[in-house]
Design a protein around this motif. Structure first.
Motif, short mmCIF file in Angstrom:
data_model
loop_
_atom_site.label_atom_id
_atom_site.label_comp_id
_atom_site.label_asym_id
_atom_site.label_seq_id
_atom_site.Cartn_x
_atom_site.Cartn_y
_atom_site.Cartn_z
N ILE A 41 0.85 -1.19 0.00
CA ILE A 41 0.00 0.00 0.00
C ILE A 41 0.89 1.24 0.00
N ARG A 42 0.37 2.30 -0.58
CA ARG A 42 1.08 3.57 -0.59
C ARG A 42 0.47 4.51 0.44
N LEU A 43 1.17 5.57 0.72
CA LEU A 43 0.69 6.52 1.70
C LEU A 43 -0.68 7.07 1.30
N THR A 44 -0.86 7.34 0.02
CA THR A 44 -2.15 7.85 -0.44
C THR A 44 -3.26 6.82 -0.24
N ASP A 45 -2.92 5.52 -0.42
CA ASP A 45 -3.90 4.46 -0.18
C ASP A 45 -4.35 4.48 1.28
N ALA A 46 -3.38 4.56 2.18
CA ALA A 46 -3.69 4.55 3.61
C ALA A 46 -4.53 5.75 4.00
N SER A 47 -4.17 6.92 3.48
CA SER A 47 -4.92 8.14 3.78
C SER A 47 -6.36 8.04 3.28
N GLU A 48 -6.51 7.53 2.06
CA GLU A 48 -7.85 7.39 1.48
C GLU A 48 -8.67 6.36 2.24
N TYR A 49 -8.05 5.25 2.56
CA TYR A 49 -8.77 4.15 3.22
C TYR A 49 -9.26 4.54 4.61
N LEU A 50 -8.42 5.28 5.34
CA LEU A 50 -8.77 5.67 6.71
C LEU A 50 -9.53 6.99 6.78
N HIS A 51 -9.59 7.70 5.64
CA HIS A 51 -10.22 9.02 5.62
C HIS A 51 -9.53 9.98 6.60
N VAL A 52 -8.21 9.99 6.51
CA VAL A 52 -7.42 10.88 7.37
C VAL A 52 -6.41 11.63 6.51
N ALA A 53 -5.79 12.65 7.09
CA ALA A 53 -4.76 13.40 6.38
C ALA A 53 -3.53 12.52 6.15
N SER A 54 -2.78 12.87 5.13
CA SER A 54 -1.56 12.10 4.82
C SER A 54 -0.59 12.07 5.99
N SER A 55 -0.53 13.19 6.73
CA SER A 55 0.39 13.25 7.87
C SER A 55 -0.01 12.24 8.95
N THR A 56 -1.32 12.06 9.17
CA THR A 56 -1.79 11.09 10.15
C THR A 56 -1.49 9.67 9.69
N ALA A 57 -1.76 9.41 8.41
CA ALA A 57 -1.47 8.08 7.87
C ALA A 57 0.02 7.78 7.96
N HIS A 58 0.84 8.79 7.71
CA HIS A 58 2.29 8.60 7.78
C HIS A 58 2.74 8.26 9.20
N ARG A 59 2.16 8.92 10.20
CA ARG A 59 2.54 8.62 11.59
C ARG A 59 2.16 7.19 11.96
N LEU A 60 0.99 6.75 11.52
CA LEU A 60 0.57 5.37 11.82
C LEU A 60 1.49 4.36 11.15
N LEU A 61 1.80 4.60 9.88
CA LEU A 61 2.68 3.67 9.16
C LEU A 61 4.09 3.69 9.74
N SER A 62 4.54 4.85 10.19
CA SER A 62 5.87 4.95 10.79
C SER A 62 5.96 4.14 12.08
N MET A 63 4.90 4.14 12.89
CA MET A 63 4.90 3.34 14.11
C MET A 63 4.87 1.86 13.78
N LEU A 64 4.07 1.47 12.79
CA LEU A 64 4.03 0.06 12.38
C LEU A 64 5.39 -0.37 11.82
N GLN A 65 6.06 0.54 11.11
CA GLN A 65 7.39 0.24 10.58
C GLN A 65 8.40 0.10 11.72
N TYR A 66 8.30 0.97 12.72
CA TYR A 66 9.21 0.91 13.87
C TYR A 66 9.11 -0.44 14.58
N ARG A 67 7.90 -0.99 14.68
CA ARG A 67 7.69 -2.27 15.34
C ARG A 67 7.85 -3.46 14.39
N GLY A 68 8.19 -3.19 13.14
CA GLY A 68 8.46 -4.28 12.21
C GLY A 68 7.25 -4.88 11.54
#
Length: 266
Positions: A41-68
């Motif tokens: 998935i791309r950042l735009t996919d996550a933002s669209e799917y969750l109906h949130v701003a790209s910055s919010t989607a990026h923070r969520l994906l960054s935390m998931l990435q941090y935990r592997g």
């Protein structure tokens, strides 16, 4: 071509919604469900799917990435399942479907080869053995069921590592020096890369006393078959009776068994 809408993944567990839901946790879990349906998935996919701003989607994906739980492709920048997510999935499958599906196949394989056989999966830099049948021979390799070994020291690990991209391998092994188990173990990342190139060319991997003195093995990858699981089958034997002709015979039998296993779990 227009991309299909991000729908059809909303799932509810058992019971009522929690009294005090944590919205950020819910969004992160929904992203993991999305990765279960799509390979990336791309950042735009996550933002669209969750109906949130790209910055919010990026923070969520960054935390998931941090935990592997996700990893980001360094070229496409798309997010893909990470080692933590696949390890959890593999652990669940190993406790349920894989040993049961593999049991009759491994039994026939062990009887045919008269050697110990395993199903292994890649768990980070380790190989985890999730199913096994020991050789009926009096002198045999003891099953490693439930155990782990460094992937670079085993035939099972090397055949699975050979399926990774160069970027995935570099991410998995940031240190060019590898810890050996015996004097025969591969010791550098460059040496491992050379061996993996041979594995890709030959379609199988071998290990002769690289993880344990006196033990040799050969492994083939289990075809994906749509399961998205990285599994391999190996045959292990005392090294003194593992001649080139034995390797060829084992490879043929392992390849047939791996195809059958893929059909059973696909």
């Amino acid at each position: 071509m227009q991309k299909p809408p991000l729908a059809g993944i909303e799932r509810e567990g058992n019971g009522k919604p929690p009294q005090y839901p944590i919205e950020s946790v819910d969004k992160a879990l929904r992203l993991l469900l999305l990765l279960g349906e799509r390979s990336e998935i791309r950042l735009t996919d996550a933002s669209e799917y969750l109906h949130v701003a790209s910055s919010t989607a990026h923070r969520l994906l960054s935390m998931l990435q941090y935990r592997g739980f996700v990893r980001q492709d360094p070229i496409s920048r798309a997010y893909q399942p990470g080692p933590s997510l696949t390890s959890v999935a593999f652990a669940v499958h190993s406790r349920m479907d894989i040993p049961r599906a593999a049991a009759p196949i491994l039994r026939r394989l062990a009887d045919s080869l008269q050697e110990t056989v395993h199903v292994g999966m890649l768990d980070g830099r380790l190989v985890r053995f999730i199913a096994a049948i020991e050789s009926p021979s009096a002198v045999r390799v003891i099953s490693r069921l439930g155990g782990t070994r460094p992937a670079h020291c085993t035939s099972t690990g090397k055949v699975l590592l050979a399926g990774l991209s160069a970027d995935e391998l570099d991410e998995l092994y940031p240190d060019p020096h590898l810890e050996p188990l015996t004097e025969h173990s591969v010791r550098t990342l460059d040496e491992l890369r050379a061996q993996l190139a041979e594995v890709r060319k030959n379609g199988f991997a071998t290990s002769r006393e690289e993880s344990e003195v006196g033990v040799a093995s050969v492994a083939v990858a289990v075809p994906d078959g749509g399961s998205r699981m990285r599994l391999a089958l190996n045959a292990s034997a005392p090294s003194y009776r593992f001649r080139p002709s034995d390797v060829r015979k084992a490879c043929s039998a392992l390849t047939d068994a791996a195809a059958e296993l893929a059909d059973n779990i696909g």
